[in-house]
Scaffold this active site. Structure first.
Site, PDB file in Angstrom:
ATOM      1  N   ILE A  39      34.422  38.151  44.842  1.00 37.85           N
ATOM      2  CA  ILE A  39      33.441  38.183  43.296  1.00 37.85           C
ATOM      3  C   ILE A  39      33.820  39.462  42.421  1.00 37.85           C
ATOM      4  O   ILE A  39      34.285  40.476  42.856  1.00 37.85           O
ATOM      5  CB  ILE A  39      32.099  38.563  43.972  1.00 37.85           C
ATOM      6  CG1 ILE A  39      31.574  37.668  45.255  1.00 37.85           C
ATOM      7  CG2 ILE A  39      31.139  38.881  43.094  1.00 37.85           C
ATOM      8  CD1 ILE A  39      30.054  37.568  45.879  1.00 37.85           C
ATOM      9  N   ASP A  40      34.092  39.038  41.428  1.00 35.98           N
ATOM     10  CA  ASP A  40      34.293  40.244  40.519  1.00 35.98           C
ATOM     11  C   ASP A  40      33.764  41.703  41.136  1.00 35.98           C
ATOM     12  O   ASP A  40      33.109  41.542  41.645  1.00 35.98           O
ATOM     13  CB  ASP A  40      34.096  39.941  39.107  1.00 35.98           C
ATOM     14  CG  ASP A  40      35.013  39.173  38.629  1.00 35.98           C
ATOM     15  OD1 ASP A  40      36.380  38.308  39.515  1.00 35.98           O
ATOM     16  OD2 ASP A  40      34.174  38.398  37.924  1.00 35.98           O
ATOM     17  N   LYS A  41      34.767  42.536  40.623  1.00 36.99           N
ATOM     18  CA  LYS A  41      33.665  44.108  40.337  1.00 36.99           C
ATOM     19  C   LYS A  41      32.237  44.690  40.337  1.00 36.99           C
ATOM     20  O   LYS A  41      31.648  44.669  40.673  1.00 36.99           O
ATOM     21  CB  LYS A  41      34.937  44.969  39.662  1.00 36.99           C
ATOM     22  CG  LYS A  41      34.492  46.986  40.158  1.00 36.99           C
ATOM     23  CD  LYS A  41      35.201  47.674  39.596  1.00 36.99           C
ATOM     24  CE  LYS A  41      35.134  49.252  39.182  1.00 36.99           C
ATOM     25  NZ  LYS A  41      35.669  49.786  38.955  1.00 36.99           N
TER      26      LYS A  41
END
Length: 179
Positions: free
Chosen positions: A101-103
């Site tokens: 999952i993106d930052k």
């Protein structure tokens, strides 16, 4: 190129080097540096855990794994600490990522604790037998109350850390968003 890793006909290439055809281009890659995942006391929101998997509600701002510019302070560092301090047997000490999952995105992440669980889960993600659902908060006005946005999302050709939409499908993975 500045490091001399790329040569054209035995001479160091520069950013302005142009090829006409027939040249010999050689690329020498430096040895990959082994990066150790160091256990760090980073709070985790554990939603579920058993002998094979752990499901984390990843907070926004937390990078999932070490990489360029983020060698520590990641989810893997937090997992290494969690497993070490709960005396759990995890084959590699920090678990096996099945997805990311993106930052800046928060959400549930499933991490396998062994290679068997990773293989089974990765197959499910590949076959799309696992459903992922995202919710977004949006400010502003839409012309329509509901609709669908379709395109292909892939790494930007202009900025390697950014993603871009390729409506013609020339690059990236297919993405469908219903709103």
């Amino acid at each position: 190129m500045e490091s001399g890793c790329v040569t054209v006909n035995g001479k160091a290439a520069t950013k302005s080097s142009r090829l006409a055809g027939g040249e010999t281009v050689e690329v020498t890659l430096p040895e990959a540096e082994e990066t150790e995942v160091v256990a760090q006391d980073i709070p985790l929101d554990v939603v579920y855990e058993d002998d094979d998997v752990i499901i984390i509600n990843k907070q926004a701002g937390l990078v999932v794994h070490p990489g360029h510019g983020n060698f520590d302070g990641t989810l893997l560092n937090a997992l290494a600490y969690h497993f070490k301090n709960t005396n759990q047997k995890v084959e590699n000490g920090f678990g096996y990522l099945v997805h990311r999952i993106d930052k800046d995105t928060t959400g549930l992440m499933i991490v396998a604790k062994n290679e068997t669980a990773q293989t089974v889960l990765a197959k499910q993600f590949f076959e799309h037998s696992i459903t992922r659902r995202y919710q977004a908060l949006v400010w502003g006005d839409f012309a329509d109350e509901e609709g669908t946005i379709e395109g292909h999302i892939g790494r930007s050709t202009k900025d390697r850390v950014a993603m871009a939409v390729y409506p013609d499908g020339s690059q990236g993975k297919s993405a469908v968003t219903h709103y």
